[in-house]
Enzyme design. Structure first.
Site, PDB file in Angstrom:
ATOM      1  CG  ASP A  64      -1.839   1.166   1.321  1.00 48.41           C
ATOM      2  OD1 ASP A  64      -2.621   1.304   0.382  1.00 48.41           O
ATOM      3  OD2 ASP A  64      -1.927   1.984   2.498  1.00 48.41           O
ATOM      4  CB  THR A  97      -1.987   5.522  -1.751  1.00 51.55           C
ATOM      5  OG1 THR A  97      -1.992   4.211  -1.814  1.00 51.55           O
ATOM      6  CG2 THR A  97      -3.063   6.232  -0.885  1.00 51.55           C
ATOM      7  CB  THR A  98       0.429   2.661  -5.720  1.00 48.32           C
ATOM      8  OG1 THR A  98       0.331   2.115  -4.225  1.00 48.32           O
ATOM      9  CG2 THR A  98       1.834   2.258  -6.119  1.00 48.32           C
ATOM     10  CG  ASP A 396      -7.032   0.769   0.310  1.00 47.61           C
ATOM     11  OD1 ASP A 396      -6.967   1.591   1.094  1.00 47.61           O
ATOM     12  OD2 ASP A 396      -5.512   0.359  -0.199  1.00 47.61           O
TER      13      ASP A 396
END
Length: 548
Positions: A64, A97-98, A396
């Site tokens: 994550d 987020t990545t 998530d």
């Protein structure tokens, strides 16, 4: 020295480090690229895990992006800004987020060639802002499709696509079902406004031991607590629940530091006063005949004695957040004073209260609630490290489900949406004149970093795959993307990989705004004290005296 108007001149001491101009801009771009490279291998279903060790010896295993960047320590101010955008993305939409870090790093990288050609940053920024505006329009008008929230299969496909890149993908059906059930439980609509607060009302409780398949969503509340007295009931059906925010013990005066006793029965009288005070508190409670009391403060031994006699179960030192969740699940009201208790403050929606022992610890369950609007997700697993990663993945998934329920629009995943937007804006860029067309085209092509990274992470032939993908999109196949497992081209309608529109919009906005912010920096000034102070020069800035 005197200024032109006779004002004193501030002389910067030698302790101030100042970097300016092109050197700072290139430094910021390199810092952004470095942070992007850290999480680049964490994109897609073939994502690699990172093992992070903190100074205390703790270990974090995760792919994550937000969790990784939260654990690492950086000194460069631009790198800190990049880490901040992962946190923004996580707080706002909970997923992507990545992607946002990889995209922001690439957008910064494509600006370097223009800076080397002596193009002014303001021109680049203007082109970036125009590109962002066009991206949002293309996404919402051309690429996004609406889904029917009543069609459970469609909703589950979107959540499944989010989980497919995570550690929990091996138990995807279970995770999808849990995420959907949790979001539906806390879904609240009042006055035409929808509220889905999963942070406060969908709590994840991790219990090491058992298998991941044993995890479930409890339509009610679970606490890691036991009853305060051994004789209190540990199982009650259809209990009357009372919630308190006050302590059931004698309150000593704040300013009373010493007590003077003149007669031998004074001490007894003091004890009697304390007993009467506690008895009065308990009588206020017993009057309403509750079965269970949850209080955020303490309960004295004397109060426990009165409550046991009245056959009332009590649990003390409950967190405020847990008390609020119990209130929402049982219909009770949290009361601050016992003398203000009324019949309508009692919660009656709970079907069963019981205390169970799991492993070495006792857990309190309030289950079988009638339309609870709050829930607890009970996670089981081999070790704490695995449970922490499963919790991150599930958070998530719940955020994705929440986004879909708030805005029922989705875009194709697997890099298809990036290629579709890139193709549409490349066509549009042909109508742009002047020097701004080059940064505009560069930022549009930077979107291709997502399908390129997906192809890299699964070991595919990157150049051939991207060329074929561009050809598909130029002939109108806007749903074609990359299968992250095999690296082959595939229509996302067949693979059923969809992402919420709100996540993609936030990704583009955050990535481009951050790149713009870092490109606008042309000076970094840092002051540091010298270790050996040599008189007045050791300060950050020294003011010279006025000279006549």
């Amino acid at each position: 020295m005197m200024g032109s108007q006779g004002a004193p001149i501030i002389v910067l001491s030698q302790n101030i480090k100042r970097e300016s101009g092109r050197k700072v801009q290139i430094g910021n771009i390199n810092a952004g690229k470095t942070i992007a490279d850290v999480v680049r291998t964490c994109l897609g279903p073939r994502a690699m895990l990172k093992m992070l060790m903190d100074p205390m010896g703790g270990i974090v295993l995760t792919n994550d992006g937000n969790a990784i960047l939260r654990e690492i320590t950086v000194q460069h101010p631009a790198a800190k800004s990049m880490i901040e955008i992962a946190r923004t993305q996580d707080e706002e939409v909970g997923d992507g987020t990545t992607s946002v870090i990889v995209l922001a790093g690439e957008i910064l990288a494509v600006a370097q060639q223009f800076l080397n050609q002596e193009m002014h940053p303001t021109v680049i920024i203007r082109a970036y802002r125009q590109a962002l505006e066009d991206m949002i329009n293309v996404l919402t008008d051309d690429v996004a499709t609406s889904i029917d929230l009543k069609n459970e299969e469609q909703v589950r496909e979107v959540i499944q696509a989010c989980i497919g890149t995570k550690f929990i993908s091996g138990w995807s059906d279970l995770a999808v079902r849990m995420a959907e059930e949790a979001v539906k439980t806390v879904y609240l609509e009042e006055n035409g406004r929808i509220e889905i607060d999963i942070k406060r009302y969908a709590k994840v409780e991790k219990i090491p031991g058992g298998r991941i398949e044993d995890s479930y969503v409890l339509r009610g509340i679970m606490l890691n607590k036991d009853v305060t007295h051994q004789k209190m009931r540990r199982r009650i059906e259809k209990p009357r629940v009372m919630l308190l925010d006050c302590s059931l013990e004698y309150k000593k005066g704040e300013s009373m530091t010493n007590v003077e006793m003149l007669q031998e029965d004074d001490f007894t009288k003091m004890l009697e006063q304390e007993e009467e005070f506690v008895q009065k508190l308990c009588e206020d409670i017993i009057r309403l005949k509750p079965d269970i009391i949850f209080t955020e403060k303490g309960i004295s031994d004397l109060a426990q004695h009165f409550l046991v006699k009245a056959d009332i179960t009590a649990i003390r030192r409950v967190k405020k957040s847990d008390n609020n969740r119990i209130a929402r699940a049982t219909g009770a009201t949290v009361v601050n004073r016992t003398d203000e208790l009324k019949e309508e403050d009692i919660g009656t929606k709970c079907g069963l209260f019981e205390v169970k022992k799991i492993g070495d610890e006792y857990f309190t369950f309030l289950s079988e609630c009638d339309d609870p609007k709050a829930c607890t997700i009970v996670l089981r697993g081999a070790s704490r490290d695995i449970l922490k990663e499963v919790e991150r993945n599930l958070q998530d998934a719940m955020c994705v489900a929440r986004n879909v329920f708030l805005e029922a629009k989705v875009v194709p995943g697997g890099g298809a949406v990036e290629m579709a937007v890139s193709h549409a804006l490349t066509e549009k860029s042909k109508s742009i004149t002047g020097v701004e067309q080059w940064p505009y085209r560069a930022v549009v092509q930077a979107l291709e970093v997502v399908p390129r990274t997906l192809a890299q992470n699964c070991g595919g032939n990157v150049i051939r795959t991207l060329t074929e993908l561009r050809a598909k999109h130029s002939t109108g196949g806007k749903n074609w993307g990359i299968n992250g497992e095999t690296g082959d081209l595939v229509d996302m309608n067949d693979l059923k990989i969809w992402e919420p529109l709100s996540v993609k919009l936030q990704t583009y906005k955050t990535a481009i705004e951050t790149a713009i912010l870092l490109l606008r920096i042309d000076d970094i000034v840092s002051g540091s004290k010298k270790k050996d102070s040599d008189g007045p020069q050791s300060g950050l800035a020294q003011q010279e005296p006025m000279q006549e």
